[in-house]
Design a protein around this motif. Structure first.
Motif, PDB file in Angstrom:
ATOM      1  N   ARG A  51       0.835  -1.210   0.000  1.00 32.47           N
ATOM      2  CA  ARG A  51       0.000   0.000   0.000  1.00 32.47           C
ATOM      3  C   ARG A  51       0.868   1.258   0.000  1.00 32.47           C
ATOM      4  O   ARG A  51       0.618   2.195  -0.749  1.00 32.47           O
ATOM      5  N   ASN A  52       1.935   1.228   0.832  1.00 31.62           N
ATOM      6  CA  ASN A  52       2.855   2.373   0.844  1.00 31.62           C
ATOM      7  C   ASN A  52       3.474   2.588  -0.531  1.00 31.62           C
ATOM      8  O   ASN A  52       3.621   3.724  -0.978  1.00 31.62           O
ATOM      9  N   ALA A  53       3.845   1.489  -1.206  1.00 31.84           N
ATOM     10  CA  ALA A  53       4.483   1.596  -2.521  1.00 31.84           C
ATOM     11  C   ALA A  53       3.497   2.215  -3.529  1.00 31.84           C
ATOM     12  O   ALA A  53       3.869   3.095  -4.318  1.00 31.84           O
ATOM     13  N   GLU A  62       9.891  -3.401  -4.075  1.00 33.06           N
ATOM     14  CA  GLU A  62      10.638  -2.293  -4.676  1.00 33.06           C
ATOM     15  C   GLU A  62       9.707  -1.476  -5.561  1.00 33.06           C
ATOM     16  O   GLU A  62       8.934  -2.049  -6.348  1.00 33.06           O
ATOM     17  N   ASP A  63       9.772  -0.155  -5.425  1.00 32.90           N
ATOM     18  CA  ASP A  63       8.969   0.675  -6.334  1.00 32.90           C
ATOM     19  C   ASP A  63       9.878   1.643  -7.066  1.00 32.90           C
ATOM     20  O   ASP A  63      11.012   1.877  -6.622  1.00 32.90           O
ATOM     21  N   ASN A  64       9.406   2.159  -8.209  1.00 27.01           N
ATOM     22  CA  ASN A  64      10.231   3.150  -8.916  1.00 27.01           C
ATOM     23  C   ASN A  64       9.574   4.526  -8.864  1.00 27.01           C
ATOM     24  O   ASN A  64       9.559   5.265  -9.822  1.00 27.01           O
ATOM     25  N   TYR A 101       3.687   7.359  14.127  1.00 20.00           N
ATOM     26  CA  TYR A 101       3.050   8.638  13.752  1.00 20.00           C
ATOM     27  C   TYR A 101       3.851   9.447  12.757  1.00 20.00           C
ATOM     28  O   TYR A 101       3.501  10.575  12.466  1.00 20.00           O
ATOM     29  N   PHE A 102       4.923   8.903  12.211  1.00 19.33           N
ATOM     30  CA  PHE A 102       5.624   9.650  11.151  1.00 19.33           C
ATOM     31  C   PHE A 102       4.908   9.399   9.825  1.00 19.33           C
ATOM     32  O   PHE A 102       4.789   8.267   9.367  1.00 19.33           O
ATOM     33  N   THR A 103       4.420  10.477   9.245  1.00 19.25           N
ATOM     34  CA  THR A 103       3.720  10.332   7.967  1.00 19.25           C
ATOM     35  C   THR A 103       3.931  11.577   7.124  1.00 19.25           C
ATOM     36  O   THR A 103       4.114  12.670   7.657  1.00 19.25           O
ATOM     37  N   SER A 104       3.953  11.401   5.802  1.00 24.18           N
ATOM     38  CA  SER A 104       4.048  12.559   4.907  1.00 24.18           C
ATOM     39  C   SER A 104       2.733  12.733   4.162  1.00 24.18           C
ATOM     40  O   SER A 104       2.632  13.534   3.257  1.00 24.18           O
ATOM     41  N   LYS A 105       1.755  11.918   4.576  1.00 19.71           N
ATOM     42  CA  LYS A 105       0.472  11.934   3.843  1.00 19.71           C
ATOM     43  C   LYS A 105      -0.564  12.728   4.624  1.00 19.71           C
ATOM     44  O   LYS A 105      -0.606  12.629   5.866  1.00 19.71           O
ATOM     45  N   SER A 106      -1.409  13.463   3.900  1.00 17.63           N
ATOM     46  CA  SER A 106      -2.383  14.301   4.602  1.00 17.63           C
ATOM     47  C   SER A 106      -3.340  13.448   5.437  1.00 17.63           C
ATOM     48  O   SER A 106      -3.739  13.846   6.526  1.00 17.63           O
ATOM     49  N   GLY A 115      -2.547  10.278   6.392  1.00 15.50           N
ATOM     50  CA  GLY A 115      -1.781   9.132   6.922  1.00 15.50           C
ATOM     51  C   GLY A 115      -1.811   9.101   8.447  1.00 15.50           C
ATOM     52  O   GLY A 115      -2.024  10.124   9.100  1.00 15.50           O
ATOM     53  N   LEU A 116      -1.605   7.893   8.979  1.00 16.19           N
ATOM     54  CA  LEU A 116      -1.546   7.762  10.438  1.00 16.19           C
ATOM     55  C   LEU A 116      -0.108   7.581  10.911  1.00 16.19           C
ATOM     56  O   LEU A 116       0.212   7.814  12.057  1.00 16.19           O
ATOM     57  N   GLY A 117       0.727   7.116  10.004  1.00 16.32           N
ATOM     58  CA  GLY A 117       2.135   6.924  10.364  1.00 16.32           C
ATOM     59  C   GLY A 117       2.376   5.740  11.295  1.00 16.32           C
ATOM     60  O   GLY A 117       3.354   5.711  12.032  1.00 16.32           O
ATOM     61  N   MET A 118       1.479   4.766  11.272  1.00  5.69           N
ATOM     62  CA  MET A 118       1.635   3.605  12.156  1.00  5.69           C
ATOM     63  C   MET A 118       2.083   2.359  11.396  1.00  5.69           C
ATOM     64  O   MET A 118       2.619   1.427  11.982  1.00  5.69           O
ATOM     65  N   GLY A 119       1.816   2.348  10.089  1.00  5.61           N
ATOM     66  CA  GLY A 119       2.030   1.125   9.299  1.00  5.61           C
ATOM     67  C   GLY A 119       3.423   0.546   9.448  1.00  5.61           C
ATOM     68  O   GLY A 119       3.593  -0.625   9.796  1.00  5.61           O
ATOM     69  N   LEU A 120       4.446   1.362   9.217  1.00  9.13           N
ATOM     70  CA  LEU A 120       5.818   0.828   9.226  1.00  9.13           C
ATOM     71  C   LEU A 120       6.257   0.467  10.632  1.00  9.13           C
ATOM     72  O   LEU A 120       6.979  -0.511  10.827  1.00  9.13           O
ATOM     73  N   SER A 121       5.812   1.264  11.611  1.00 13.69           N
ATOM     74  CA  SER A 121       6.235   0.953  12.985  1.00 13.69           C
ATOM     75  C   SER A 121       5.637  -0.379  13.423  1.00 13.69           C
ATOM     76  O   SER A 121       6.318  -1.212  14.048  1.00 13.69           O
TER      77      SER A 121
HETATM   78  P1  ADP Z   1       1.440   6.091   6.641  1.00 12.87           P
HETATM   79  O1  ADP Z   1       1.421   5.360   5.371  1.00 12.87           O
HETATM   80  O2  ADP Z   1       0.204   5.970   7.355  1.00 12.87           O
HETATM   81  O3  ADP Z   1       1.899   7.477   6.471  1.00 12.87           O
HETATM   82  P2  ADP Z   1       3.669   4.400   7.333  1.00 12.87           P
HETATM   83  O4  ADP Z   1       4.303   4.033   8.618  1.00 12.87           O
HETATM   84  O5  ADP Z   1       3.162   3.308   6.503  1.00 12.87           O
HETATM   85  O6  ADP Z   1       2.517   5.419   7.626  1.00 12.87           O
HETATM   86  O7  ADP Z   1       4.761   5.168   6.487  1.00 12.87           O
HETATM   87  C1  ADP Z   1       5.357   6.322   7.009  1.00 12.87           C
HETATM   88  C2  ADP Z   1       5.904   7.191   5.938  1.00 12.87           C
HETATM   89  O8  ADP Z   1       6.973   6.545   5.271  1.00 12.87           O
HETATM   90  C3  ADP Z   1       4.934   7.506   4.848  1.00 12.87           C
HETATM   91  O9  ADP Z   1       4.065   8.581   5.194  1.00 12.87           O
HETATM   92  C4  ADP Z   1       5.885   7.892   3.729  1.00 12.87           C
HETATM   93  O10 ADP Z   1       6.327   9.222   3.863  1.00 12.87           O
HETATM   94  C5  ADP Z   1       7.075   6.996   3.947  1.00 12.87           C
HETATM   95  N1  ADP Z   1       7.063   5.835   3.048  1.00 12.87           N
HETATM   96  C6  ADP Z   1       6.675   4.609   3.325  1.00 12.87           C
HETATM   97  N2  ADP Z   1       6.816   3.796   2.267  1.00 12.87           N
HETATM   98  C7  ADP Z   1       7.322   4.544   1.273  1.00 12.87           C
HETATM   99  C8  ADP Z   1       7.721   4.296  -0.104  1.00 12.87           C
HETATM  100  N3  ADP Z   1       7.609   3.069  -0.655  1.00 12.87           N
HETATM  101  N4  ADP Z   1       8.236   5.315  -0.808  1.00 12.87           N
HETATM  102  C9  ADP Z   1       8.353   6.541  -0.265  1.00 12.87           C
HETATM  103  N5  ADP Z   1       8.017   6.838   1.010  1.00 12.87           N
HETATM  104  C10 ADP Z   1       7.507   5.856   1.772  1.00 12.87           C
END
Ligand code: ADP
Length: 498
Positions: free
Chosen positions: A398-400, A431-433, A449-454, A456-462
């Motif tokens: 989903r992030n990709a 891997e994404d391009n 809670y780190f997110t760059s999306k308006s 976003g929750l920033g929890m997925g990766l953690s």
């Molecule tokens: P969320 O998707 O809710 O923002 P995540 O923990 O999934 O939270 O991801 C945190 C941040 O990591 C994203 O907001 C994004 O900025 C960055 N990120 C994650 N995956 C990618 C990716 N494949 N390419 C670029 N940035 C990414």
């Protein structure tokens, strides 16, 4: 006659002169040295002429003054001979420990006390060793580790305070306490057949063997070390059994696991909203097909173009197959939401990757993104929590997909999923391009809670990292900050089922 009398006395004198023990004669009462043998110099540092005439009272350690005379704990009396252990000051000021045997000499006629004869030996080393032993015993007694000694017949001869408390043993029990009362039947046979023989062979066993839970009430304890002690003839004297109360450790582990389950559950619920649109589309397909088949069949029956039952059966079969597909999709959704315990099972990592990609297929197609697979041809089977691993891969995909938002609008958008198993680990890469991850973002990527999306929750990766680490694996990202990024999961060998 005189000569005969003289000879034995002379011999005694010679014996006294040569004796390594310090022999002294004292006046009764004030214990003045009347005579000493030469050993005095070696033991107390004084020459005979320096000490004769002085009172032994001057040399006693302040704490031992009186004990010699008053028969305190350091003094024993048997058959007219006193034995006492006490400290006397050496000429250099140090105190040395002496063990003295003394005897009183009385006038045979009047019975009056005439003098005291003492034979003393330096026992500083022995006292030092005794004290070291006593200190060691105190450490064993006070340590929070459980310490038990058992003899070659597996009779428990000693338990320290921690063992008595944790194992809830009645203090009066231990001369009769048998080791098999402290372990379950299975662990007891492991102890006898495997662990003790190994301790006997190599001197020591290390591992983990649970102590019988029944005797511990609400405590959990286990043995982690057993030492075999032998005598000089190499015969077994006893085993030392060292264990630990692991109640707190287990509680912390259970809490961590619970936290992790909750996180995974929250994450699943979070994904649910996003999944709903994908699912709606997937379910639409079989539902549309059902509608088409049933309308068409109905029309043809009404028009009279279908006459035989076979054709109707065929249509109904097609309809029920589509209904099953729709039901499967719903089932998958329910399985995804259900809060499952941490459950490991064997499953194919390639299939899981494909299923998740299929699940995300519509979302990807909407953005013009293509999935590419480079899957290990050996079809690796891994032993892990399937739902949690699916969760992680779903997050990464989903992030990709979201990473392409606004980037490469005119170029080819690809997400490549790779699996690779080698002798040490299993690698899964997504891997994404898209436009990659900047160094600043990279530093915080896995922070909650780190997110760059308006939105976003920033929890997925953690959460994903928590899950992978719970499998003793690693999750990390690589990116040059411009040409896309790669998220890598490595799972250790133990994830490969034996
Ligand atoms: P969320 O998707 O809710 O923002 P995540 O923990 O999934 O939270 O991801 C945190 C941040 O990591 C994203 O907001 C994004 O900025 C960055 N990120 C994650 N995956 C990618 C990716 N494949 N390419 C670029 N940035 C990414």
């Amino acid at each position: 006659m005189q000569t005969n009398d003289y000879q034995p006395l002379d011999r005694y004198r010679q014996l006294a002169e040569k004796s390594p023990d310090f022999i002294s004669r004292h006046t009764p009462g004030d214990l003045v040295f009347i005579d000493v043998n030469p050993a005095v110099e070696k033991i107390l540092g004084y020459r005979s002429d320096e000490i004769i005439g002085r009172s032994a009272n001057e040399l006693f350690h302040p704490k031992d003054v009186g004990s010699w005379k008053n028969g305190t704990s350091n003094v024993t009396y048997s058959e007219g001979v006193y034995t006492s252990t006490y400290r006397l000051r050496h000429k250099n000021g140090d105190y040395i420990w002496l063990e003295t045997t003394s005897r009183t000499i009385r006038d045979p006629l009047t019975g009056e006390l005439e003098e005291i004869i003492c034979v003393s030996r330096d026992v500083s080393e022995r006292i030092q060793a005794d004290r070291t032993l006593a200190r060691l015993a105190q450490v064993v007694e006070a340590t929070s580790d459980l310490v038990l000694f058992c003899n070659a017949n597996y009779q428990v001869e000693y338990l320290n305070e921690a063992a008595i408390r944790t194992l809830n043993i009645d203090k009066g029990r231990f001369p009769t306490l048998h080791l098999d009362e402290l372990f379950s039947r299975d662990n007891n046979s492991r102890l006898l057949q495997e662990i003790f023989p190994q301790a006997l062979e190599t001197g020591e066993w290390r591992g983990e063997l649970p102590l019988e839970p029944g005797s511990i009430e609400d405590r959990i304890a286990s043995v982690h070390q057993i030492i075999a002690h032998r005598n000089e003839e190499q015969e077994l004297r006893y085993f030392s059994i060292i264990g630990r109360d692991i109640t707190e450790q287990r509680r912390a582990e259970a809490e961590a696991l619970q936290y992790q389950l909750n996180m995974a559950h929250i994450s699943r619920l979070m994904s649910l909203g996003e999944m709903a649109s994908g699912l709606a589309h997937e379910i639409n397909q079989p539902l549309g097909a059902i509608l088409n088949y049933s309308r068409g069949t109905l029309r043809r029956i009404q028009e009279g173009t279908i006459k035989d039952f076979d054709k109707v059966c065929e249509s109904l079969q097609l309809i029920s197959r589509q209904a099953i597909r729709a039901a499967d999709i719903i089932k998958r959704l329910r399985g995804f939401v259900k809060k499952t315990e941490y459950q490991r099972m064997d499953f194919s990592i390639n299939e899981t990757c494909q299923e998740i990609a299929q699940f995300m297929g519509q979302e990807a197609r909407n953005e013009g993104i293509r999935f590419e697979f480079q899957l290990d041809p050996t079809q690796p089977i891994i032993y892990a929590d399937k739902v949690q691993i699916e969760q992680v891969i779903l997050n990464l995909l989903r992030n990709a997909i979201e990473a392409f938002d606004g980037s490469r609008d005119n170029g080819e958008k690809t997400i490549t999923i790779t699996t690779r198993m080698d002798a040490e680990q299993l690698l899964v890469e997504v891997e994404d391009n898209a436009s990659g991850i900047t160094a600043d973002q990279m530093a915080n990527l896995f922070e909650p809670y780190f997110t760059s999306k308006s939105a976003g929750l920033g929890m997925g990766l953690s959460i994903s990292r928590t899950i992978i680490e719970a499998h003793r694996g690693k999750l990390w990202a690589e990116s040059d900050g411009r040409n896309g990024s790669t998220f890598k999961i490595s799972l250790p060998k133990e994830t490969q089922h034996p």
